[in-house]
Design a protein around this motif. Structure first.
Motif, PDB file in Angstrom:
ATOM      1  N   ASP A   1       0.928  -1.292  -0.072  1.00 51.42           N
ATOM      2  CA  ASP A   1      -0.040   0.007  -0.066  1.00 51.42           C
ATOM      3  C   ASP A   1       1.001   1.381   0.018  1.00 51.42           C
ATOM      4  O   ASP A   1       1.811   1.308   0.524  1.00 51.42           O
ATOM      5  CB  ASP A   1      -0.984   0.035   1.221  1.00 51.42           C
ATOM      6  CG  ASP A   1      -1.830   0.980   1.254  1.00 51.42           C
ATOM      7  OD1 ASP A   1      -1.527   2.374   1.257  1.00 51.42           O
ATOM      8  OD2 ASP A   1      -3.081   0.701   0.968  1.00 51.42           O
ATOM      9  N   PRO A   2       0.727   2.421  -0.892  1.00 48.72           N
ATOM     10  CA  PRO A   2       1.396   3.259  -0.890  1.00 48.72           C
ATOM     11  C   PRO A   2       1.233   4.187   0.568  1.00 48.72           C
ATOM     12  O   PRO A   2       2.412   5.024   0.738  1.00 48.72           O
ATOM     13  CB  PRO A   2       0.762   4.135  -1.892  1.00 48.72           C
ATOM     14  CG  PRO A   2      -0.575   3.777  -1.964  1.00 48.72           C
ATOM     15  CD  PRO A   2      -0.609   2.423  -1.741  1.00 48.72           C
ATOM     16  N   GLY A   3       0.515   3.882   1.441  1.00 49.26           N
ATOM     17  CA  GLY A   3       0.662   4.598   2.738  1.00 49.26           C
ATOM     18  C   GLY A   3      -0.264   5.831   2.938  1.00 49.26           C
ATOM     19  O   GLY A   3      -0.790   6.511   1.633  1.00 49.26           O
ATOM     20  N   PRO A   4      -0.633   6.612   3.996  1.00 52.34           N
ATOM     21  CA  PRO A   4      -1.213   7.840   4.024  1.00 52.34           C
ATOM     22  C   PRO A   4      -0.387   9.074   3.809  1.00 52.34           C
ATOM     23  O   PRO A   4      -1.168  10.122   3.582  1.00 52.34           O
ATOM     24  CB  PRO A   4      -1.644   7.594   5.548  1.00 52.34           C
ATOM     25  CG  PRO A   4      -0.426   6.993   6.337  1.00 52.34           C
ATOM     26  CD  PRO A   4      -0.136   5.790   5.296  1.00 52.34           C
ATOM     27  N   VAL A   5       0.807   8.890   3.584  1.00 55.81           N
ATOM     28  CA  VAL A   5       1.396  10.408   3.415  1.00 55.81           C
ATOM     29  C   VAL A   5       1.526  10.626   2.071  1.00 55.81           C
ATOM     30  O   VAL A   5       2.147   9.930   1.216  1.00 55.81           O
ATOM     31  CB  VAL A   5       2.993  10.256   4.003  1.00 55.81           C
ATOM     32  CG1 VAL A   5       3.668  11.535   3.882  1.00 55.81           C
ATOM     33  CG2 VAL A   5       2.914   9.555   5.557  1.00 55.81           C
ATOM     34  N   ARG A   6       1.347  11.879   1.818  1.00 54.66           N
ATOM     35  CA  ARG A   6       1.347  12.315   0.438  1.00 54.66           C
ATOM     36  C   ARG A   6       2.180  13.382   0.217  1.00 54.66           C
ATOM     37  O   ARG A   6       2.479  14.141   1.011  1.00 54.66           O
ATOM     38  CB  ARG A   6      -0.099  13.000   0.097  1.00 54.66           C
ATOM     39  CG  ARG A   6      -0.234  13.337  -1.473  1.00 54.66           C
ATOM     40  CD  ARG A   6      -1.607  14.135  -1.747  1.00 54.66           C
ATOM     41  NE  ARG A   6      -2.817  13.321  -1.624  1.00 54.66           N
ATOM     42  CZ  ARG A   6      -3.151  12.539  -2.385  1.00 54.66           C
ATOM     43  NH1 ARG A   6      -2.836  12.317  -3.522  1.00 54.66           N
ATOM     44  NH2 ARG A   6      -4.269  11.788  -1.961  1.00 54.66           N
ATOM     45  N   GLY A   7       3.176  13.293  -0.837  1.00 54.33           N
ATOM     46  CA  GLY A   7       4.128  14.276  -1.034  1.00 54.33           C
ATOM     47  C   GLY A   7       5.484  13.700  -0.661  1.00 54.33           C
ATOM     48  O   GLY A   7       5.793  12.803  -0.137  1.00 54.33           O
ATOM     49  N   TRP A   8       6.408  14.643  -1.290  1.00 55.87           N
ATOM     50  CA  TRP A   8       7.760  14.511  -1.351  1.00 55.87           C
ATOM     51  C   TRP A   8       8.464  15.804  -0.676  1.00 55.87           C
ATOM     52  O   TRP A   8       8.012  16.844  -0.905  1.00 55.87           O
ATOM     53  CB  TRP A   8       8.492  13.851  -2.254  1.00 55.87           C
ATOM     54  CG  TRP A   8       7.837  12.695  -3.135  1.00 55.87           C
ATOM     55  CD1 TRP A   8       6.878  12.785  -3.836  1.00 55.87           C
ATOM     56  CD2 TRP A   8       7.744  11.423  -2.708  1.00 55.87           C
ATOM     57  NE1 TRP A   8       6.183  11.622  -4.083  1.00 55.87           N
ATOM     58  CE2 TRP A   8       6.880  10.511  -3.451  1.00 55.87           C
ATOM     59  CE3 TRP A   8       8.448  10.576  -1.731  1.00 55.87           C
ATOM     60  CZ2 TRP A   8       6.861   9.134  -3.255  1.00 55.87           C
ATOM     61  CZ3 TRP A   8       8.465   9.236  -1.578  1.00 55.87           C
ATOM     62  CH2 TRP A   8       7.434   8.403  -2.252  1.00 55.87           C
ATOM     63  N   GLY A   9       9.679  15.549  -0.427  1.00 59.04           N
ATOM     64  CA  GLY A   9      10.401  16.578   0.240  1.00 59.04           C
ATOM     65  C   GLY A   9       9.659  17.352   1.311  1.00 59.04           C
ATOM     66  O   GLY A   9       9.437  18.518   1.390  1.00 59.04           O
ATOM     67  N   LEU A  10       9.302  16.390   2.238  1.00 62.59           N
ATOM     68  CA  LEU A  10       8.645  17.001   3.498  1.00 62.59           C
ATOM     69  C   LEU A  10       9.218  18.079   4.400  1.00 62.59           C
ATOM     70  O   LEU A  10      10.422  18.112   4.250  1.00 62.59           O
ATOM     71  CB  LEU A  10       7.924  15.689   4.303  1.00 62.59           C
ATOM     72  CG  LEU A  10       7.063  14.825   3.489  1.00 62.59           C
ATOM     73  CD1 LEU A  10       6.714  13.433   4.354  1.00 62.59           C
ATOM     74  CD2 LEU A  10       5.851  15.183   2.590  1.00 62.59           C
ATOM     75  N   ALA A  11       8.252  18.696   5.085  1.00 61.40           N
ATOM     76  CA  ALA A  11       8.925  19.830   5.904  1.00 61.40           C
ATOM     77  C   ALA A  11       9.516  19.072   7.082  1.00 61.40           C
ATOM     78  O   ALA A  11       9.425  17.903   7.613  1.00 61.40           O
ATOM     79  CB  ALA A  11       7.894  20.829   6.389  1.00 61.40           C
ATOM     80  N   PRO A  12      10.538  19.887   7.535  1.00 62.18           N
ATOM     81  CA  PRO A  12      11.314  19.191   8.724  1.00 62.18           C
ATOM     82  C   PRO A  12      10.633  18.689   9.668  1.00 62.18           C
ATOM     83  O   PRO A  12      10.798  17.725  10.625  1.00 62.18           O
ATOM     84  CB  PRO A  12      12.147  20.537   9.386  1.00 62.18           C
ATOM     85  CG  PRO A  12      12.192  21.552   8.132  1.00 62.18           C
ATOM     86  CD  PRO A  12      10.974  21.233   7.498  1.00 62.18           C
ATOM     87  N   HIS A  13       9.255  19.323  10.293  1.00 67.88           N
ATOM     88  CA  HIS A  13       8.430  18.667  11.398  1.00 67.88           C
ATOM     89  C   HIS A  13       7.879  17.500  11.154  1.00 67.88           C
ATOM     90  O   HIS A  13       7.781  16.730  11.996  1.00 67.88           O
ATOM     91  CB  HIS A  13       7.337  19.720  11.580  1.00 67.88           C
ATOM     92  CG  HIS A  13       6.206  19.844  10.553  1.00 67.88           C
ATOM     93  ND1 HIS A  13       5.304  18.716  10.295  1.00 67.88           N
ATOM     94  CD2 HIS A  13       6.016  20.585   9.552  1.00 67.88           C
ATOM     95  CE1 HIS A  13       4.614  18.997   9.223  1.00 67.88           C
ATOM     96  NE2 HIS A  13       5.127  20.155   8.776  1.00 67.88           N
ATOM     97  N   ALA A  14       8.015  17.078  10.055  1.00 66.73           N
ATOM     98  CA  ALA A  14       7.477  15.532   9.633  1.00 66.73           C
ATOM     99  C   ALA A  14       8.562  14.665  10.181  1.00 66.73           C
ATOM    100  O   ALA A  14       8.250  13.566  10.371  1.00 66.73           O
ATOM    101  CB  ALA A  14       7.413  15.359   8.058  1.00 66.73           C
ATOM    102  N   TYR A  15       9.710  15.089  10.336  1.00 75.18           N
ATOM    103  CA  TYR A  15      10.830  14.195  10.781  1.00 75.18           C
ATOM    104  C   TYR A  15      11.396  14.943  12.367  1.00 75.18           C
ATOM    105  O   TYR A  15      12.284  14.249  12.467  1.00 75.18           O
ATOM    106  CB  TYR A  15      12.112  14.472  10.103  1.00 75.18           C
ATOM    107  CG  TYR A  15      11.885  14.004   8.637  1.00 75.18           C
ATOM    108  CD1 TYR A  15      11.721  12.600   8.253  1.00 75.18           C
ATOM    109  CD2 TYR A  15      11.374  14.924   7.616  1.00 75.18           C
ATOM    110  CE1 TYR A  15      11.193  12.000   6.890  1.00 75.18           C
ATOM    111  CE2 TYR A  15      11.083  14.364   6.362  1.00 75.18           C
ATOM    112  CZ  TYR A  15      11.049  13.170   5.944  1.00 75.18           C
ATOM    113  OH  TYR A  15      10.807  12.724   4.770  1.00 75.18           O
TER     114      TYR A  15
END
Length: 401
Positions: free
Chosen positions: A214-228
């Motif tokens: 499954d591709p998973g619930p997260v959409r997009g790439w180059g996510l912002a720092p708070h995602a990490y």
């Protein structure tokens, strides 16, 4: 050309009425030795033992009569149907399918397989098959002599997996063995066999809607720092990371080295593309943050704590490399391993020139881009933060045809 070509799948169970009818009318039968011993084959039919499938296809194409090809499992699933239908042979075939060896293997294991990756391992694809096993929690491997359970296990060194090894499915000699991957190289396995590789954390299981992961619930790439989990290092900025991923192009079957992984932002996003990732950092805390980010996003990766370039000597061959730190010495060590693509960054022009020289000396086509990003407050349109960095990349020229 043969008047009629029927491809019959055989999974060890009694042949269907359609299969028996096709065999009864056959004037040529092609298959492996155990197929040609079936009692349903007419005694007057010409028998062709399948060695080279291309040679057999040419033989069938030149036959005047009714031809039958026998194959294990479902011949349309990584099977002989693709070869027979290739333009150079021009054969139109009818297919009588059987249970594929992958479906049979998962049935023996009592597991669903709609969320599994399926790969073929032979001498040319073994390393890529291993990378898929590194990157995904459930993989079925259709093996071949010299690219079987032992070879998979040896190349998976450092990654723990459970193997379900199914030997000679559908025959009287069928055997199913469950063991950890580090023990598989200690045994001799009978061909043909299928390996199910299981292990590592994956997305939460639920009702399936798509074959494979499954591709998973997260959409997009180059996510912002708070995602990490908060602030990222200088070399992990969103703009730089996005440009590096675009140049690396990580994909299923690749092995990515992320040297100086920091918080793991690039490692995780490369893994989300389906690539296997080895994240390297001299700081154990950075490796721990990378592992936590991987768990959060439900992807597989391996961390290695150590200082480049020395720690790189014991790592398996990469396809693409991102260097977050280490300078020209680390770049030179990566060039020596001949990945297809390398990307890194520099803070000054002098550093950029030195790194570009190393890439060019190694035979890489180089690119240097000066990236400047300005973070604005959209409420007041005032500048909040400005960053400038040299993005460096190298591509190894494709071999001459």
């Amino acid at each position: 050309m043969a008047d009629r070509v029927t491809v019959i799948g055989w999974d060890g169970s009694p042949l269907t009425a359609a299969a028996r009818s096709a065999l009864a009318a056959a004037t040529l039968v092609a298959g492996a030795g155990h197929h040609l011993a079936l009692p349903e084959i007419p005694p007057t039919a010409e028998r062709v033992r399948l060695g080279s499938v291309d040679l057999a296809a040419r033989r069938i194409a030149g036959h005047r009569g009714t031809a039958v090809v026998l194959a294990d499992g479902d011949p349309g699933f990584f099977g002989i149907v693709r070869t027979l239908r290739a333009p150079e042979h021009g054969l139109e075939v009818e297919v009588v399918p059987a249970v594929s060896s992958v479906a049979a293997a998962f049935a023996r294991a009592g597991m669903p397989w709609d969320d599994a990756r399926v790969v073929v391992a032979h001498s040319r694809t073994l390393r890529r098959a291993v990378n898929v096993c590194r990157a995904h929690p459930k993989v079925a491997v259709l093996t071949s002599p010299g690219a079987g359970p032992a070879e998979l296990a040896l190349l998976l060194e450092g990654v723990h997996r459970t193997f379900v090894i199914c030997e000679e499915l559908g025959t009287d000699r069928e055997q199913v063995t469950v063991l950890t991957s580090d023990k598989a190289a200690d045994h001799v396995w009978r061909d043909p066999n299928v390996v199910i590789s299981i292990g590592g954390a994956g997305p939460t299981e639920g009702p399936g809607w798509l074959l494979g992961a499954d591709p998973g619930p997260v959409r997009g790439w180059g996510l912002a720092p708070h995602a990490y989990g908060g602030a990222l290092g200088t070399g992990e900025g969103t703009a730089l990371r996005t440009e590096q991923l675009a140049r690396l192009g990580p994909r299923t079957g690749d092995l990515v080295w992320d040297i100086g992984c920091g918080a793991g932002a690039l490692s995780v996003e490369a893994a989300r593309f389906g690539a296997a990732v080895i994240a390297v950092d001299a700081d154990p805390a950075a490796c721990a943050r990378t592992e936590a980010a991987a768990r959060h996003f439900g992807v597989q990766l391996q961390t290695v704590t150590g200082r480049a370039p020395h720690v790189l000597e014991r790592l398996p061959e990469p396809d693409v490399v991102r260097i977050g730190g280490g300078g020209p010495e680390t770049v030179a060590a990566c060039v020596d391993r001949r990945p297809e693509r390398i990307t890194t960054h520099a803070a000054t022009r002098d550093q950029a020139e030195a790194t570009t020289a190393v890439l060019a000396a190694g035979g890489y086509t180089t690119e240097c881009v000066l990236l400047q990003t300005v973070d604005l407050d959209p409420a007041t349109w005032t500048e909040r933060e400005r960053a400038t960095v040299f993005l460096l990349s190298g591509r190894r020229p494709a071999p001459a045809p």
